[in-house]
Design a protein around this motif. Sequence first.
Motif, short mmCIF file in Angstrom:
data_model
loop_
_atom_site.label_atom_id
_atom_site.label_comp_id
_atom_site.label_asym_id
_atom_site.label_seq_id
_atom_site.Cartn_x
_atom_site.Cartn_y
_atom_site.Cartn_z
N HIS A 146 31.98 22.27 45.00
CA HIS A 146 32.00 23.56 45.67
C HIS A 146 32.87 24.51 44.84
CE1 HIS A 146 31.38 26.01 49.17
NE2 HIS A 146 32.65 26.07 49.49
N LEU A 147 32.34 25.67 44.50
CA LEU A 147 33.09 26.61 43.65
C LEU A 147 34.30 27.18 44.38
CD1 LEU A 147 33.18 28.25 40.97
CD2 LEU A 147 31.79 29.99 42.11
N VAL A 148 35.48 27.11 43.77
CA VAL A 148 36.67 27.65 44.42
C VAL A 148 37.37 28.75 43.61
CG1 VAL A 148 37.08 25.54 45.71
CG2 VAL A 148 38.26 25.87 43.55
N HIS A 149 37.14 28.80 42.32
CA HIS A 149 37.86 29.79 41.50
C HIS A 149 37.02 30.16 40.29
CE1 HIS A 149 40.90 31.20 38.52
NE2 HIS A 149 41.53 31.62 39.58
N VAL A 150 36.98 31.46 40.00
CA VAL A 150 36.31 31.94 38.78
C VAL A 150 37.30 32.83 38.05
CG1 VAL A 150 34.39 33.23 37.79
CG2 VAL A 150 34.07 32.01 39.95
N ARG A 151 37.44 32.60 36.76
CA ARG A 151 38.19 33.54 35.93
C ARG A 151 37.24 34.09 34.89
NH1 ARG A 151 42.11 34.39 31.48
NH2 ARG A 151 41.42 32.53 30.38
N ARG A 152 37.20 35.39 34.79
CA ARG A 152 36.25 36.05 33.92
C ARG A 152 37.00 37.07 33.06
NH1 ARG A 152 31.69 35.99 31.06
NH2 ARG A 152 30.37 37.82 31.29
N ALA A 153 36.59 37.19 31.82
CA ALA A 153 37.12 38.26 30.98
C ALA A 153 35.97 38.88 30.21
CB ALA A 153 38.19 37.74 30.03
N GLU A 154 35.95 40.20 30.16
CA GLU A 154 35.06 40.94 29.25
C GLU A 154 35.95 41.98 28.59
OE1 GLU A 154 31.11 42.09 30.20
OE2 GLU A 154 30.96 40.79 31.95
N ARG A 155 36.14 41.84 27.28
CA ARG A 155 37.13 42.70 26.64
C ARG A 155 36.73 43.03 25.20
NH1 ARG A 155 41.48 38.02 28.21
NH2 ARG A 155 40.43 36.34 27.17
N GLN A 156 37.04 44.24 24.81
CA GLN A 156 36.68 44.71 23.48
C GLN A 156 37.43 45.99 23.19
OE1 GLN A 156 33.21 47.20 22.94
NE2 GLN A 156 32.47 46.67 24.99
N HIS A 157 37.18 46.53 22.01
CA HIS A 157 37.62 47.87 21.65
C HIS A 157 36.38 48.74 21.76
CE1 HIS A 157 40.18 50.76 19.50
NE2 HIS A 157 39.06 51.19 18.97
N LEU A 158 36.28 49.54 22.81
CA LEU A 158 35.07 50.35 22.98
C LEU A 158 34.94 51.28 21.78
CD1 LEU A 158 32.74 50.99 25.03
CD2 LEU A 158 34.10 52.98 25.70
N PRO A 159 33.81 51.18 21.07
CA PRO A 159 33.73 51.90 19.79
C PRO A 159 33.29 53.36 19.92
CG PRO A 159 31.79 50.53 20.07
CD PRO A 159 32.63 50.34 21.30
N ARG A 228 38.85 31.53 48.56
CA ARG A 228 38.36 31.30 47.21
C ARG A 228 38.57 32.57 46.37
NH1 ARG A 228 32.63 29.41 48.07
NH2 ARG A 228 32.81 30.66 49.95
N ILE A 229 38.80 32.35 45.08
CA ILE A 229 39.37 33.42 44.25
C ILE A 229 38.49 33.73 43.05
CG2 ILE A 229 41.40 34.11 42.91
CD1 ILE A 229 42.79 31.62 44.34
N ALA A 230 38.35 35.03 42.78
CA ALA A 230 37.75 35.47 41.52
C ALA A 230 38.75 36.39 40.83
CB ALA A 230 36.45 36.20 41.79
N GLN A 231 39.02 36.10 39.59
CA GLN A 231 39.99 36.90 38.85
C GLN A 231 39.34 37.38 37.56
OE1 GLN A 231 42.91 33.79 37.45
NE2 GLN A 231 43.83 35.44 36.30
N ALA A 232 39.64 38.60 37.14
CA ALA A 232 39.02 39.12 35.92
C ALA A 232 39.97 40.02 35.16
CB ALA A 232 37.76 39.91 36.26
#
Lengths: 345, 360
Positions: A146-159, A228-232
Motif C-alpha cells: 500500500h503506497l504511503v509516501h512519495v517524494r518527487r523532484a523536478e528541477r532545472q535551470h529554466l532556459p 499518507r504523504i507526498a513531498q516535492a
Amino acid sequence: MTSIVRVGLIGCGNIGARAHAPAYAHIPSAQLVAVCDVNTTRAHAVARATGATPYFDYHEVLARDDIDAVDICLPTYLHAAVSVEALRQGKHVLCEKPMAVTLEEADAMITAAREANRVLMIGHVRRFDPRYTTVKHALVQGEIGHLVHVRRAERQHLPFPGDAWYWHPHAGGGIFLDIGVHVTDLFHWYFATEPETIFALGRQIRPEAQAARSFDHAVLLITFPDGRIAQAEISWAYPPHFGRSQYALLELIGTQGRLVYSDRDAAPMLVYDSNDGLDLPTYFRFMSALEEAFVAEIAHFIAVVRGEAELLITPEDARTALALAIAAETSAREQRPVSWQEVAP
Amino acid sequence: MKDTVGLAVISYAHLHAPRYTAAIVEHPHARLVAIVGYGENAEVARAEAQRYGVPYCTTLDDLATLSGVDAVYLASEPKDHRHLVAWASEQGWHVLCDKPIATTLTDAAAIVHIAQQAGIKLMVPFNPRYQLPVQRIKSELESGEAGELIAVNALKYGKLPVWAQSPQRAEWFLDPARSGGGGFLDIGIHALDALRWLSNSDPARIYARVGTYIHTGQVAEDLGTLVVEFANGVIGTLSAGWVNPQGFPGWLDIGFEVLTTRRAYHVYSPYHSLSIYTQDRAERRAWWRRDVYGLVDEFVSAIQEDRDPAITGEDGLIALAMAFAAYESSRTGQVVEFKEWLQRQLKPLSSSTRTGETPP
C-alpha cells in the motif's frame, strides 16, 4: 467516429513545434491538417515540417468544418479562452497543461466540454510516460504494498529569458503552476484518492522570478487520507546546465517495499570529453518527457475522439492537479496549510 | 594539554557502542579504560571488554573505583541519559552522550544544565557533521565559494532496529518510553541537526507528518516527513524513518540534496562503500566510517584543548525539540512556530532542571 481525425495545432512554440507536431507522423488515425501561430515564421516552419497548412489566426482554424479536433499548445493564460471557443465550435480539444491559470477558467472549460458534448483532455504527459506508467503498474499490482509516501523532484535551470510567459504569475503561473501541476497530478494519480491538506514554501531566487514576482523554487507537502504523504521539490533555480540527466526523481515507500527512480537511471553512460568534461548523455530530446510519451498522449486523445477509449485523465483530474498547485501557491504566499476543501469543486 | 584522554564506555544498549569503542581504541590520544555493562546487552559489553583487554564493570560504583577515567561515552537507552550524565558530572567526567540526548525535553534541559553547572564537556554525536561530503558542503558555504544556501533536502531511511544482525538486543528502540520515539526520531535526528548546521540558523517554522505506516502496532512511528523554514529563510526538508524493507541492500539509505545560488550538491552515499552480492543477498557496505572516528576525535580534542566540543548538549536539545515539534505539527495539523513553542515547552521546566533526578 472511425475515420481519420483531422487536427489543427494551435501554438507552435516550444512544446507545440518540438513535441506535438512531430508526434502526428506516428499516429495513423490522425492527420495534422492545420498549424497556427501568431508568429508567422514559426507557423511556416512547422507547416513545412509537417505538410499542414499554416495559419496565423486561430479563428480561421476553428472555422474549418473539416477539422475535428484542436491541439492547443498556447501559453497557459490562453488555454481556457481558446479551449472554450473551440469546444463551442464543436471541436474536440487536447490542451497542454496546466489546464488554466484559475479554477474559474478550468470550471468553464469543463462546462463547455459537457455542453458541447466534446472530448476535453489536458495533456498531462507524465501519465503516458513509460517510466511513470511502469511505476503506476507496479503500484496497482501491489508490488510495494500500500503506497504511503512519495517524494518527487523536478528541477532545472529554466532556459527561457525573463520576458518569457513562464515566469509571469498571470501568464504561466511560475513554478507552482507550470511544474506544480505535473507533481500534483502524479500524486493524485498514484494515491488515487482526494488529498487532505497542502503546505508549501516558495522562493524567488533568480532575477527573472524576482522581476516577475513569481516563484521559481518550491517545496510541497501534500497529505492524503490516513496521513499518507507526498513531498516535492520543484525548481527552475538550479545552476545552469543542471537538469538533463538529473531532472527528475521519484521515490515511493509502500507498506511492503520501496521503489526508486531517478533520471540518472535513464542516463546509463558516463562520457569524458576533453573540452566539456564529464557528462551523462541522455537519450531523449526533451529533458522531462520522452518523445514516445507525447505520441502516446496524443494517440490516446485521438482514440477517445474516435470512441475507442475512455479518457485516462479526465478534465476533473486536471482540475484537481491545478487546484492543488494553486493551493500550494496560496500556502506559500499566506504561510499556512491549505485544506483541500478550500479548493475542491 | 592532556596527552591521553581516558574513556570508559557505559552500556552496550545502543547498537552504536561497538563502533565507538573501536574508534576510541583506534584514536592515538584516547585510551579505553573500561566498559560498563549497564542495562541491555551487558553480555556483549563483557565480551567486548575481554576482547579489548580492559576491565569490565557490572556497576557504576565499580567504574568509580577505577583511576584514569577522564570521560565517558554513553550508549545506554536514552531514558537513562539524565541519570548517567548527572552521575558522570559528579565524578567530574566529560560525557559523549549518544543521541537522542534524552527522551523528553525536560530531561534534555536538565542534562544541559547539569553539564554547565559541573563544568564538564558534553557532546552529542551527530554523524553528518563528520561525513566528508557534508563537511565539504559546509566548508564551501562558509568560504562563500558556494554562494548563498537556498534549500537542503535530507533523507534518512533505515531498517527496523530489531532486524539488525547483531548479538545486541534492540527491542528497546521500539519502546518510546525507553528511546524517546520511533524511527523518525531515531535516525532522523542526525539529519535535523545537519539541516540546522548547514543552514547556520535556527528553525523558525516546522510543518510535518509523522506516523506509523508499515510496522503497525509495533512502533511509535516509522516515518516522518518535515518541512522547516529557518530564521534566515533557508528551506529544509527531511524524510526519515524505519522504512527500508528487508530486501534493501544494506541498512541505511542517506541523502542530502543541497541547492545554493551557485551550486547543487547531491550526496546519496556519504560513506565510502562497496557492494557484496551472494546467492541470496545483496549488500552495500561502508568500509570507512570516517564520521565515527571524527566524532570521537572531536570529543577527545575538545577535552585536550579545554574548549566546547563542536556539537554541544544544546545542539542535542534543539535537534530533539525539532523532532518533537514535528510530532506536534503532525498531531495538530498546524505549523509550529518553533522558538515560541520551545520556550513554552521549557518554561515550566526551569525549576525542575536543577538536579539530576527525574521528576515524579
